[in-house]
Each structure stands twice: as structure tokens, then as C-alpha cells.
Design a protein around this motif. Structure first.
Motif, PDB file in Angstrom:
ATOM      1  N   THR A   1       3.660  -4.769   4.417  1.00 31.50           N
ATOM      2  CA  THR A   1       2.209  -4.865   4.636  1.00 31.50           C
ATOM      3  C   THR A   1       1.918  -4.786   6.134  1.00 31.50           C
ATOM      4  O   THR A   1       2.755  -5.170   6.957  1.00 31.50           O
ATOM      5  CB  THR A   1       1.645  -6.198   4.092  1.00 31.50           C
ATOM      6  OG1 THR A   1       2.425  -7.243   4.637  1.00 31.50           O
ATOM      7  CG2 THR A   1       1.664  -6.240   2.586  1.00 31.50           C
TER       8      THR A   1
ATOM      9  N   GLU B   1      -1.503  -4.957   9.182  1.00 33.43           N
ATOM     10  CA  GLU B   1      -2.935  -5.166   9.423  1.00 33.43           C
ATOM     11  C   GLU B   1      -3.308  -4.613  10.791  1.00 33.43           C
ATOM     12  O   GLU B   1      -2.453  -4.406  11.659  1.00 33.43           O
ATOM     13  CB  GLU B   1      -3.287  -6.647   9.309  1.00 33.43           C
ATOM     14  CG  GLU B   1      -2.435  -7.525  10.186  1.00 33.43           C
ATOM     15  CD  GLU B   1      -3.032  -8.905  10.401  1.00 33.43           C
ATOM     16  OE1 GLU B   1      -4.191  -9.124  10.016  1.00 33.43           O
ATOM     17  OE2 GLU B   1      -2.339  -9.753  10.977  1.00 33.43           O
TER      18      GLU B   1
ATOM     19  N   ARG C   1      -2.557  -1.157  14.989  1.00 36.61           N
ATOM     20  CA  ARG C   1      -1.720  -1.723  13.936  1.00 36.61           C
ATOM     21  C   ARG C   1      -0.785  -2.779  14.520  1.00 36.61           C
ATOM     22  O   ARG C   1      -0.013  -2.482  15.437  1.00 36.61           O
ATOM     23  CB  ARG C   1      -0.859  -0.622  13.310  1.00 36.61           C
ATOM     24  CG  ARG C   1      -0.052  -1.077  12.093  1.00 36.61           C
ATOM     25  CD  ARG C   1       0.945  -0.004  11.651  1.00 36.61           C
ATOM     26  NE  ARG C   1       0.319   1.290  11.430  1.00 36.61           N
ATOM     27  CZ  ARG C   1      -0.296   1.665  10.298  1.00 36.61           C
ATOM     28  NH1 ARG C   1      -0.333   0.849   9.276  1.00 36.61           N
ATOM     29  NH2 ARG C   1      -0.840   2.862  10.202  1.00 36.61           N
TER      30      ARG C   1
END
Ligand code: X2W
Length: 294
Positions: free
Chosen positions: A79, A81, A87
């Protein structure tokens, strides 16, 4: 329907003043991950780039690949974010980022350009020490206490030194450089650099005549949502203060201001999904998107 060849000849003739204006110019083109939406878009882009080089306008392609990195991270169940369009990149993520950007995407663009008769060469910020980076830092203010804290973005790089020698060599020859926004640290680190940031830093180091930021929006918009075709750095600062330039446009206009400050002639923010966006901007009276000048 019969094709109007006279109209084609007229179009070519009308391009003459623009071909003269950009004769020998260096144009840095940022090709974002969203703009390379399908094979047809890629082919059209490649053809425009080859046409530019054929006309003695020297393109330097810097690419992104955010959506393609997302896809690969998802496949690997990692994952990630974003903070302010960057990023958050841990050790596992930066490995994937480099594989996707320097591998599949970079080679895909090189192949597409070469398929149109160009001579593209793919490299990243590591080649010939093109882009030396430091760890990017981000401070945020806690809304309650107003205390500033430093956010750790991991291996997100901030370019501190660009050595454009290798690109200048390509520009002076018939090669077309295609650069993945992966930077090197001085302690052996690999850094993930936002594609716009990398394009701005490279354009400034080359003192490029133009930086074209191909995105998925039509340009900088006013309060009514209409594209503003001409802006000064002053206008951009003013619109940002008023909150009219906001969200995802901010990293682009910030890149534009830094590039202009660094000696780039002008920066154009335009829709890379529109057919032949680069040709429309460089070789027609109308132009495309928003041009930002000193
Ligand atoms: C970007 C690099 C790719 C990029 C990322 O990891 O997505 C950072 O955010 P687009 O397609 O131009 O958005 N790097 C630090 O910029 O791609």
C-alpha cells in the motif's frame, strides 16, 4: 470523402514561422503517466517527438508513471499514500518505483519513439550522475497546537544537483533522451522523484527554451473554470494566494515558477491527452493550454 491536400500543404506552410522560431531550441517535455493512457496516445506522442527532432527542435523527454506504479504496487500487495502529490516511499516501494519507471515505462517510450524512426536513448537520473538528490523534507503544522513537525516521506528525492552534460551531448546529436525520474543519493540511495519536479530541475539546468508539462487537465483555470492562456509568474502567485490555483495544480505551477526562476524561457501546462498537444503548442498560432512566462 476526398482529402483536401491543398489544406494539408497550407497547414505545413503556416508552420514555417514557428519552425523558424524554434529552430535549434531545446524543449523539455514532461510526459505524465495519465497522458500515456493507451497505445494510440503513446504512438501519437512518439510521432510528435520524432517530428520535432526532424525539424531541428530538440526534445528531452522526462516521464512519469504514477498510475503504472500504483498498479504494480497493488499486484504486490504494497500500500502507498501521497502527501501533497508525493508518494511516501519506503525501501520496498522505491524498488518497485525504479523497476516500473526505469524498466517498463522508460523502455516503452524509447521503443515507441524508435518505432516512428527516431533514435531514443533511455536513462534515469543515475546515468552519468544526471540527477543527484537529497531526501525531501516536508514540515506540517498541527492545526490545534500550531507546532511544526517533520513528516518522513522515506526515499522521496529532492534534486540538489543536475549534471546535464549527457543530455547536451544527445541534443547536439540526433539522439532523443528519455529520462526516468529516479535520482541517486550520495550514499548509494535510490530516490523517487516526482516527474514534474525532475522535469523542472532538468529544464532549468539545461536552460531550456520551453518546458511542456503534459497533464490530464486543459491548463490553469480562472474562477469560472476557463483556461487562462497567458500568465506571468506574478499572476500565478496572485491566483494561488486567492485559492483559484489549488489542489493538484499547485505542484505544477510551483515547478513552473522554479523552472522560470532557473532560466527556462517559458513553461506550458497543457492536456497531454489531446491529440498532437506538443505540435499544437509549438507549431500553431493557437497554441495549447496555459503558458507561464517571467
Ligand atoms: C512519483 C513518480 C512518478 C510520477 C510516484 O511515485 O508516483 C513521487 O510521487 P506522474 O505520472 O507524472 O504522476 N514520485 C515522489 O511523477 O508520475
Amino acid at each position: 470523402m476526398k482529402r483536401d491536400w491543398i489544406a494539408t500543404a497550407r497547414t505545413l506552410s503556416e508552420a514555417l514561422p514557428f519552425l523558424q522560431r524554434y529552430d535549434g531550441a531545446t524543449v523539455v517535455v514532461k510526459f505524465g503517466g495519465h497522458a500515456m493512457s493507451d497505445d494510440e496516445a503513446m504512438e501519437r506522442f512518439a510521432r510528435d517527438i520524432v517530428l520535432m527532432k526532424q525539424c531541428n527542435v530538440h526534445p528531452v523527454v522526462i516521464h512519469g508513471g504514477g498510475p503504472q506504479i500504483n498498479e504494480m504496487l497493488k499486484r504486490l500487495s504494497i500500500t502507498s499514500e501521497f502527501v501533497d502529490g508525493k508518494r511516501v516511499t519506503d525501501a520496498a516501494t522505491v524498488e518497485v518505483v525504479e523497476m516500473v519507471l526505469s524498466g517498463r515505462i522508460n523502455k516503452g517510450i524509447v521503443q515507441a519513439i524508435n518505432a516512428q524512426g527516431g533514435r531514443a536513448v533511455g536513462l534515469s537520473g543515475k546515468d552519468a550522475s544526471l540527477m543527484i538528490c537529497e531526501k525531501a523534507t516536508k514540515t506540517v503544522k498541527d492545526p490545534d497546537s500550531a507546532i511544526e513537525k517533520v513528516l518522513d516521506l522515506g526515499f522521496v528525492g529532492h534534486p540538489v544537483k543536475v549534471n546535464p552534460g549527457i543530455l547536451n551531448t544527445f541534443v547536439a546529436s540526433d539522439f532523443i533522451p528519455v529520462v526516468a525520474p529516479v535520482g541517486m543519493g550520495t550514499k548509494g540511495e535510490t530516490f523517487n522523484v516526482n516527474g514534474d519536479t525532475a522535469a523542472g530541475a532538468i529544464a532549468a539546468a539545461m536552460k531550456a527554451d520551453r518546458l511542456l508539462l503534459l497533464t490530464d487537465v486543459a491548463g490553469v483555470k480562472d474562477a469560472d473554470g476557463d483556461v487562462i492562456t497567458d500568465l506571468t509568474a506574478e499572476n500565478v502567485r496572485d491566483l494561488t494566494e486567492k485559492g483559484i490555483i489549488s489542489g493538484g495544480m499547485i505542484p505544477k505551477t510551483e515547478t513552473a515558477l522554479a523552472a522560470i526562476e532557473g532560466g527556462v524561457g517559458a513553461v506550458v501546462i497543457l492536456d497531454g491527452r489531446a491529440p498532437h498537444a506538443c505540435l499544437l503548442e509549438l507549431f500553431t498560432e493557437q497554441g495549447a493550454g496555459s503558458i507561464i512566462k517571467r
